[in-house]
Design a protein around this motif. Sequence first.
Motif, PDB file in Angstrom:
ATOM      1  N   ASN A 102     -30.447  15.214 -38.942  1.00 56.78           N
ATOM      2  CA  ASN A 102     -30.475  16.395 -39.812  1.00 56.78           C
ATOM      3  C   ASN A 102     -30.694  16.066 -41.275  1.00 56.78           C
ATOM      4  O   ASN A 102     -31.283  16.845 -42.006  1.00 56.78           O
ATOM      5  CB  ASN A 102     -29.169  17.192 -39.660  1.00 56.78           C
ATOM      6  N   LEU A 150     -36.905  16.965 -31.764  1.00 57.89           N
ATOM      7  CA  LEU A 150     -36.229  16.125 -32.754  1.00 57.89           C
ATOM      8  C   LEU A 150     -37.243  15.464 -33.676  1.00 57.89           C
ATOM      9  O   LEU A 150     -37.013  15.323 -34.881  1.00 57.89           O
ATOM     10  CB  LEU A 150     -35.369  15.061 -32.073  1.00 57.89           C
ATOM     11  N   LEU A 159     -33.211  18.805 -41.144  1.00 59.08           N
ATOM     12  CA  LEU A 159     -33.049  20.141 -40.567  1.00 59.08           C
ATOM     13  C   LEU A 159     -33.267  21.264 -41.586  1.00 59.08           C
ATOM     14  O   LEU A 159     -33.742  22.340 -41.237  1.00 59.08           O
ATOM     15  CB  LEU A 159     -31.653  20.273 -39.938  1.00 59.08           C
ATOM     16  N   ILE A 160     -32.919  20.995 -42.844  1.00 57.00           N
ATOM     17  CA  ILE A 160     -33.046  22.067 -43.843  1.00 57.00           C
ATOM     18  C   ILE A 160     -34.518  22.405 -44.081  1.00 57.00           C
ATOM     19  O   ILE A 160     -34.911  23.575 -43.996  1.00 57.00           O
ATOM     20  CB  ILE A 160     -32.341  21.670 -45.169  1.00 57.00           C
ATOM     21  N   THR A 163     -35.869  24.116 -41.019  1.00 56.47           N
ATOM     22  CA  THR A 163     -35.453  25.518 -40.890  1.00 56.47           C
ATOM     23  C   THR A 163     -36.160  26.395 -41.927  1.00 56.47           C
ATOM     24  O   THR A 163     -36.546  27.529 -41.638  1.00 56.47           O
ATOM     25  CB  THR A 163     -33.923  25.637 -41.056  1.00 56.47           C
ATOM     26  N   ARG A 164     -36.324  25.852 -43.132  1.00 53.19           N
ATOM     27  CA  ARG A 164     -37.037  26.601 -44.184  1.00 53.19           C
ATOM     28  C   ARG A 164     -38.430  27.001 -43.741  1.00 53.19           C
ATOM     29  O   ARG A 164     -38.834  28.154 -43.889  1.00 53.19           O
ATOM     30  CB  ARG A 164     -37.167  25.734 -45.438  1.00 53.19           C
ATOM     31  N   LYS A 166     -39.507  27.200 -40.735  1.00 54.34           N
ATOM     32  CA  LYS A 166     -39.408  28.115 -39.607  1.00 54.34           C
ATOM     33  C   LYS A 166     -39.121  29.546 -40.097  1.00 54.34           C
ATOM     34  O   LYS A 166     -39.709  30.509 -39.629  1.00 54.34           O
ATOM     35  CB  LYS A 166     -38.276  27.651 -38.677  1.00 54.34           C
ATOM     36  N   LEU A 167     -38.215  29.644 -41.082  1.00 54.54           N
ATOM     37  CA  LEU A 167     -37.877  30.966 -41.620  1.00 54.54           C
ATOM     38  C   LEU A 167     -39.069  31.573 -42.343  1.00 54.54           C
ATOM     39  O   LEU A 167     -39.332  32.780 -42.237  1.00 54.54           O
ATOM     40  CB  LEU A 167     -36.686  30.852 -42.588  1.00 54.54           C
TER      41      LEU A 167
END
Lengths: 170, 428
Positions: A102, A150, A159-160, A163-164, A166-167
């Motif tokens: 992560n 992964l 991960l940040i 996720t960013r 992805k968002l």
Amino acid sequence: MRVHTQPLQGHVWKYGDNIDTDVIIPARYLNMSTPEELAVHCMEDLDPHFAAEVQAGDVIIGGANFGCGSSREHAPLAIKGAGISCVIAESFARIFYRNAINIGLPILICPAAARDAQTGDRLTVNLEAGRIINARSGQTHTTSAFPPFLMAIIEAGGLISYTRSKLAAR
Amino acid sequence: MGRTLAEKLILEHIDASASTRLGLHPGDLVEVAVDIVLANDITAPIALREFEKLGIERVFDPQKVVLVADHFSPNKDIRSAEQCAVMRRFAREQRLPHHYDVGRMGIEHVLLPEQGLVLPGDLVVGADSHTCTYGALGAFATGMGSTDIAVAMATGQIWMRIPETLRLVYTGALKPFVGGKDLILHTIGKIGVSGALYQAIEFAGPVIDRLSMAGRFTMANMAIEAGAKAGLFAVDAATEAYVTAANRTARPYQALAPDPDAHYAKVLEIDVSQIPLQVAYPHLPENAKPVEDARGVRIDQAVIGSCTNGRLEDLNIAAQVLEGHKVSNDVRCIVIPGTQQVYLDALREGLIETFIEAGAVVSTPTCGPCLGGYMGILAAGERAISTTNRNFRGRMGHTDSEVYLSGPAVAAASAVTGYITSPEEVIT
Ligand code: SF4
């Protein structure tokens, strides 16, 4: 963004089985949280030389169950802050494994490479191919590649950022 | 093929069709919806820093984010005060109803079940490795790092691997004073600190059916000490009685049990009739031995408390042993009720008086000495017996100090004699 296509190179710091998060970063320093502050105390109770002598790019080798104990992300952060480029072990505790991925600290499970390596050895690590070359022993070790999900987190740099994006794509 | 409890709980939290679910098995990576996301004063500051980087304004659901200031709180120094301040500010900005600060806080894993925040069937992720404690309630609960928790707080979702399950079946009759702590220490001694690495543990059998909720919390709590991702108990009458007790919330919940034909990585039967009171030697919880083997090991400190053994039942056992006795002059005995409610109940039942008359100190709820934070740090060469869950090198203080793990009866008896002692030696 492909972060880890370049092979990593560095010297080995080798430790044993069940290296727990309390020795990676003792609780008395958990009132700090930046990688730089934490790095100064990394491995302090186990190996006082580590923090003083570690070079950027060096590799930590562990035995079985590396990173067992608490969920403190301070542990991989301290290791990353110290300049370690990769941690290789026979096996990892699951929370440590997640945390390392992560925060973008490369981490490989490879019992053969872990047993082969000695402190001071020079390793070349190709993450994508899962290949570890030990210059002293002349051995090349391969380990299974990361599952695609992964690898996507690793390539995004953690991960940040994963996720960013992805968002943002939603 | 039937499902284990872990599989059922995880599948309940996946947004997928019935046929997709049917195709999912241990080893598969899935995205799950979370019911509760937890962080504490050590892990929240990093989680909140990462949360900010996500560029999201609000947490996914303020009711489902729980923040507890328990590790270094009431603050032990300026830096820890800053950490609690960061957490407090965030809780205010985000209007989080479940932020537990001094006066309301307790040790998180005693507090959340007590407050009814975790219920059977829930999926809980916490930035604390002992989040697995809630498995006692039939909830899937597991520890993660701060970054995972930041993402879960923002999105209400997190990735996870469906674990294989190790089923432990306990049979036989318990010896006097032997409780959940002894069972779990014995078990870890048997399977090792990585004996359940990446697996879920299912605790079952007639002994478990008769075990109190406190005993179950203690066992689930230490599942992580065998490397497990979760330590689960099927919901039964005892669980239902616990969650419906007067002071807990009345959110609907789901009682799940494993299928009889579930597939397990391994099933182990453990006959408890042969298990004596346990003590785990430094520096790993797997170094469990019968208390008789440790008899005579001198101690400087006895700690009774923590998320493992800081519940009313534990304090009751300790008080039973200490009643009418004095703590040895050579021992500092520190008793830490897990929450304000535990403290109050102990006070009303007269236990606090027993502790003080025996010469123990009683502290406000805090993690404190359990992780070598404060309130009972060991000097070089000192030795403690402790009802906590970890005895790693330097865990409770100086790197040359030692921690022996036990249940409350042995810790209290040892406080009286000054060396590791079976309670039967003290209560005559
Ligand atoms: S009591 Fe100890 S093990 Fe439990 S949450 Fe606090 S520090 Fe962690």
